[in-house]
Design a protein around this motif. Structure first.
Motif, PDB file in Angstrom:
ATOM      1  N   VAL A 101       0.814  -1.217   0.000  1.00 22.04           N
ATOM      2  CA  VAL A 101       0.000   0.000   0.000  1.00 22.04           C
ATOM      3  C   VAL A 101       0.847   1.267   0.000  1.00 22.04           C
ATOM      4  CG1 VAL A 101      -1.668   1.342   1.344  1.00 22.04           C
ATOM      5  CG2 VAL A 101      -1.941  -1.138   1.110  1.00 22.04           C
ATOM      6  N   ILE A 102       1.805   1.362   0.922  1.00 26.54           N
ATOM      7  CA  ILE A 102       2.466   2.645   1.204  1.00 26.54           C
ATOM      8  C   ILE A 102       3.318   3.140   0.036  1.00 26.54           C
ATOM      9  CG2 ILE A 102       4.206   3.737   2.673  1.00 26.54           C
ATOM     10  CD1 ILE A 102       2.977   2.202   5.016  1.00 26.54           C
ATOM     11  N   PRO A 103       4.249   2.344  -0.536  1.00 26.95           N
ATOM     12  CA  PRO A 103       5.046   2.894  -1.647  1.00 26.95           C
ATOM     13  C   PRO A 103       4.193   3.306  -2.840  1.00 26.95           C
ATOM     14  CG  PRO A 103       6.043   0.880  -0.785  1.00 26.95           C
ATOM     15  CD  PRO A 103       4.688   0.976  -0.179  1.00 26.95           C
ATOM     16  N   ALA A 104       3.172   2.510  -3.165  1.00 25.32           N
ATOM     17  CA  ALA A 104       2.329   2.846  -4.317  1.00 25.32           C
ATOM     18  C   ALA A 104       1.555   4.134  -4.070  1.00 25.32           C
ATOM     19  CB  ALA A 104       1.369   1.696  -4.610  1.00 25.32           C
ATOM     20  N   MET A 105       1.002   4.273  -2.867  1.00 25.30           N
ATOM     21  CA  MET A 105       0.227   5.480  -2.566  1.00 25.30           C
ATOM     22  C   MET A 105       1.129   6.702  -2.505  1.00 25.30           C
ATOM     23  SD  MET A 105      -2.580   5.983   0.438  1.00 25.30           S
ATOM     24  CE  MET A 105      -3.651   7.431   0.447  1.00 25.30           C
ATOM     25  N   ALA A 106       2.320   6.538  -1.919  1.00 21.01           N
ATOM     26  CA  ALA A 106       3.262   7.651  -1.853  1.00 21.01           C
ATOM     27  C   ALA A 106       3.710   8.068  -3.255  1.00 21.01           C
ATOM     28  CB  ALA A 106       4.469   7.252  -1.000  1.00 21.01           C
ATOM     29  N   TYR A 107       3.925   7.095  -4.135  1.00 21.50           N
ATOM     30  CA  TYR A 107       4.340   7.397  -5.504  1.00 21.50           C
ATOM     31  C   TYR A 107       3.236   8.138  -6.253  1.00 21.50           C
ATOM     32  CZ  TYR A 107       6.229   6.609 -10.202  1.00 21.50           C
ATOM     33  OH  TYR A 107       6.722   6.773 -11.472  1.00 21.50           O
ATOM     34  N   ALA A 108       1.995   7.708  -6.052  1.00 22.02           N
ATOM     35  CA  ALA A 108       0.878   8.373  -6.723  1.00 22.02           C
ATOM     36  C   ALA A 108       0.714   9.807  -6.241  1.00 22.02           C
ATOM     37  CB  ALA A 108      -0.411   7.587  -6.484  1.00 22.02           C
ATOM     38  N   LEU A 109       0.868  10.028  -4.938  1.00 21.11           N
ATOM     39  CA  LEU A 109       0.701  11.377  -4.387  1.00 21.11           C
ATOM     40  C   LEU A 109       1.855  12.310  -4.764  1.00 21.11           C
ATOM     41  CD1 LEU A 109      -0.621  10.552  -0.805  1.00 21.11           C
ATOM     42  CD2 LEU A 109      -1.927  11.480  -2.717  1.00 21.11           C
ATOM     43  N   SER A 110       3.008  11.750  -5.080  1.00 22.78           N
ATOM     44  CA  SER A 110       4.163  12.581  -5.404  1.00 22.78           C
ATOM     45  C   SER A 110       4.381  12.745  -6.901  1.00 22.78           C
ATOM     46  CB  SER A 110       5.434  11.978  -4.789  1.00 22.78           C
ATOM     47  OG  SER A 110       5.711  10.704  -5.356  1.00 22.78           O
ATOM     48  N   ARG A 111       3.926  11.800  -7.695  1.00 22.62           N
ATOM     49  CA  ARG A 111       4.260  11.773  -9.126  1.00 22.62           C
ATOM     50  C   ARG A 111       3.128  12.298 -10.015  1.00 22.62           C
ATOM     51  NH1 ARG A 111       7.507  12.263 -13.332  1.00 22.62           N
ATOM     52  NH2 ARG A 111       7.201  10.713 -14.967  1.00 22.62           N
ATOM     53  N   PHE A 112       1.888  11.951  -9.685  1.00 24.79           N
ATOM     54  CA  PHE A 112       0.776  12.251 -10.589  1.00 24.79           C
ATOM     55  C   PHE A 112      -0.033  13.446 -10.099  1.00 24.79           C
ATOM     56  CE2 PHE A 112       1.236   7.518 -10.753  1.00 24.79           C
ATOM     57  CZ  PHE A 112       1.914   7.493 -11.958  1.00 24.79           C
ATOM     58  N   LYS A 113      -0.603  14.172 -11.059  1.00 23.04           N
ATOM     59  CA  LYS A 113      -1.512  15.272 -10.752  1.00 23.04           C
ATOM     60  C   LYS A 113      -2.923  14.851 -11.151  1.00 23.04           C
ATOM     61  CE  LYS A 113       1.885  18.995 -11.364  1.00 23.04           C
ATOM     62  NZ  LYS A 113       2.224  20.254 -12.084  1.00 23.04           N
ATOM     63  N   PHE A 114      -3.822  14.822 -10.182  1.00 25.21           N
ATOM     64  CA  PHE A 114      -5.203  14.428 -10.445  1.00 25.21           C
ATOM     65  C   PHE A 114      -6.106  15.170  -9.466  1.00 25.21           C
ATOM     66  CE2 PHE A 114      -3.144  11.394  -7.655  1.00 25.21           C
ATOM     67  CZ  PHE A 114      -4.021  11.294  -6.572  1.00 25.21           C
ATOM     68  N   ARG A 115      -7.373  15.232  -9.804  1.00 26.45           N
ATOM     69  CA  ARG A 115      -8.326  15.947  -8.964  1.00 26.45           C
ATOM     70  C   ARG A 115      -8.459  15.242  -7.607  1.00 26.45           C
ATOM     71  NH1 ARG A 115     -14.065  17.145 -11.573  1.00 26.45           N
ATOM     72  NH2 ARG A 115     -12.651  18.310 -12.947  1.00 26.45           N
ATOM     73  N   GLY A 116      -8.314  16.003  -6.551  1.00 25.18           N
ATOM     74  CA  GLY A 116      -8.447  15.454  -5.211  1.00 25.18           C
ATOM     75  C   GLY A 116      -7.138  14.992  -4.590  1.00 25.18           C
ATOM     76  N   ARG A 117      -6.021  15.155  -5.319  1.00 25.87           N
ATOM     77  CA  ARG A 117      -4.739  14.695  -4.770  1.00 25.87           C
ATOM     78  C   ARG A 117      -4.386  15.451  -3.495  1.00 25.87           C
ATOM     79  NH1 ARG A 117       1.045  15.956  -7.502  1.00 25.87           N
ATOM     80  NH2 ARG A 117       0.390  17.999  -6.718  1.00 25.87           N
ATOM     81  N   ASP A 118      -4.518  16.767  -3.524  1.00 24.42           N
ATOM     82  CA  ASP A 118      -4.162  17.560  -2.349  1.00 24.42           C
ATOM     83  C   ASP A 118      -5.102  17.256  -1.175  1.00 24.42           C
ATOM     84  OD1 ASP A 118      -2.115  18.696  -3.772  1.00 24.42           O
ATOM     85  OD2 ASP A 118      -3.279  20.479  -4.363  1.00 24.42           O
ATOM     86  N   ALA A 119      -6.359  16.989  -1.484  1.00 27.36           N
ATOM     87  CA  ALA A 119      -7.310  16.648  -0.421  1.00 27.36           C
ATOM     88  C   ALA A 119      -6.933  15.320   0.233  1.00 27.36           C
ATOM     89  CB  ALA A 119      -8.731  16.578  -0.991  1.00 27.36           C
ATOM     90  N   ILE A 120      -6.531  14.344  -0.579  1.00 27.55           N
ATOM     91  CA  ILE A 120      -6.113  13.045  -0.030  1.00 27.55           C
ATOM     92  C   ILE A 120      -4.869  13.213   0.836  1.00 27.55           C
ATOM     93  CG2 ILE A 120      -5.222  10.766  -0.630  1.00 27.55           C
ATOM     94  CD1 ILE A 120      -6.983  10.864  -3.125  1.00 27.55           C
ATOM     95  N   PHE A 121      -3.919  14.026   0.351  1.00 31.31           N
ATOM     96  CA  PHE A 121      -2.700  14.242   1.134  1.00 31.31           C
ATOM     97  C   PHE A 121      -3.008  14.969   2.442  1.00 31.31           C
ATOM     98  CE2 PHE A 121       1.358  16.679   1.843  1.00 31.31           C
ATOM     99  CZ  PHE A 121       2.093  15.572   2.245  1.00 31.31           C
ATOM    100  N   PHE A 122      -3.957  15.902   2.410  1.00 30.59           N
ATOM    101  CA  PHE A 122      -4.369  16.601   3.626  1.00 30.59           C
ATOM    102  C   PHE A 122      -4.988  15.622   4.617  1.00 30.59           C
ATOM    103  CE2 PHE A 122      -7.670  18.841   6.056  1.00 30.59           C
ATOM    104  CZ  PHE A 122      -6.893  19.787   6.711  1.00 30.59           C
ATOM    105  N   ILE A 123      -5.800  14.691   4.119  1.00 30.62           N
ATOM    106  CA  ILE A 123      -6.402  13.675   4.994  1.00 30.62           C
ATOM    107  C   ILE A 123      -5.320  12.798   5.614  1.00 30.62           C
ATOM    108  CG2 ILE A 123      -7.878  11.620   5.013  1.00 30.62           C
ATOM    109  CD1 ILE A 123      -9.577  12.999   2.850  1.00 30.62           C
ATOM    110  N   VAL A 124      -4.301  12.451   4.816  1.00 31.72           N
ATOM    111  CA  VAL A 124      -3.190  11.646   5.349  1.00 31.72           C
ATOM    112  C   VAL A 124      -2.498  12.373   6.494  1.00 31.72           C
ATOM    113  CG1 VAL A 124      -0.902  10.718   4.788  1.00 31.72           C
ATOM    114  CG2 VAL A 124      -2.819  10.344   3.221  1.00 31.72           C
ATOM    115  N   ILE A 125      -2.251  13.673   6.296  1.00 33.32           N
ATOM    116  CA  ILE A 125      -1.591  14.457   7.346  1.00 33.32           C
ATOM    117  C   ILE A 125      -2.473  14.532   8.589  1.00 33.32           C
ATOM    118  CG2 ILE A 125      -0.756  16.761   7.963  1.00 33.32           C
ATOM    119  CD1 ILE A 125       0.104  17.121   5.078  1.00 33.32           C
TER     120      ILE A 125
END
Length: 285
Positions: A101-125
């Motif tokens: 889970v973790i490397p794939a999710m971290a890679y998606a949040l750091s590499r790709f730009k998509f709608r809701g990415r910042d919201a997902i990262f905010f939820i993670v924080i």
């Protein structure tokens, strides 16, 4: 020059002293594990019966060197070994889940730009900042609705989505050179191959640090088993039951503690360089 050398010697001496003080309980635990059960049982029964104004006695050598404690745990009475196996089962299962889970999710949040990415990262924080006591009730309700409460999966599944390690790995991946990934894409590598063959090898230091730190978290689980496995003593890890084992001295407490400390110590020694380099590189970024 002499002043700097003196300061260096003094700082080294102080750090060595602090290290010896920190390591003293570990050394004594390993030493006491080679005492006979009878001698340790007599020693444990003296707890609380000493004068607070004098130093507690510390035994530096056994009367008879013995492996009886280990024989008792590993051969005669396997109750402690069963709890140790539970700890190992939870740790391995959680680490495997996090590896998926973790490397794939971290890679998606750091590499790709998509709608809701910042919201997902905010939820993670936000999940990273919230203590377990805040998320405990929603987790219990969710696990009960899924029919997983009081099963081993109740401990494993929520812990696989560890927000702190998602944040840690994501912060490292943000600093990966885009030229490196673009060069791989030019050579014909797709998204999956870039992730497996380019990103993961480069991120080995932070992944090693995450594995070592997460191993310590999983190996020392207390709140999650107590909450999700109420009354299921056969599923409890050793980290939860060890205090109960020492309430009535049986003479094998120190061998059990030594066996409990050993895996974490070996993991730390193996990933020591990754922990230091990974965290330092994350701070630099």
């Amino acid at each position: 020059m002499r002043t700097l050398r003196k300061k260096h010697v003094i700082s080294r001496a102080l750090l060595t002293l602090v290290a010896l003080i920190i390591l003293l309980p570990v050394v004594l635990t390993a030493l006491y594990s080679f005492f006979s059960p009878e001698e340790i049982k007599a020693f444990m029964e003296t707890r609380g019966n000493y004068d607070a104004s004098v130093w507690m006695e510390i035994k530096l050598a056994p009367r008879v060197f013995s492996l009886s404690q280990y024989y008792n745990i590993l051969i005669e009475d396997v109750s402690v070994l069963r709890l140790l196996c539970n700890s190992a089962m939870y740790t391995v299962a959680i680490l495997l889940g996090q590896a998926l889970v973790i490397p794939a999710m971290a890679y998606a949040l750091s590499r790709f730009k998509f709608r809701g990415r910042d919201a997902i990262f905010f939820i993670v924080i936000m999940l990273m900042l919230l203590p377990f006591q805040v998320t405990m009730v929603p987790n219990v309700l969710t696990l009960r609705a899924m029919g997983l409460l009081n099963t081993a999966w109740a401990v494993i599944l929520p812990t696989c989505f560890a927000p702190f390690y998602i944040f840690l790995v994501r912060q490292f991946m943000v600093g990966l050179p885009r030229e490196l990934l673009e060069a791989a894409e030019v050579d014909g590598a797709g998204t999956f191959r870039c992730f497996i063959h380019v990103a993961l090898p480069v991120c080995r230091p932070i992944l090693g640090a995450a594995v070592a730190l997460s191993f310590a978290d999983c190996w020392n689980l207390v709140e999650q088993p107590l909450t999700y496995l109420a009354g299921q003593t056969q599923l409890m890890p050793l980290s939860v039951m060890f205090n109960q084992l020492t309430e009535n001295p049986s003479g094998v407490e120190f061998a059990g503690a030594a066996l409990y400390i050993l895996p974490a110590l070996l993991i730390y020694l193996y990933f020591q360089k990754d922990i230091l380099s990974g965290i330092q590189l994350t701070e630099l970024k």
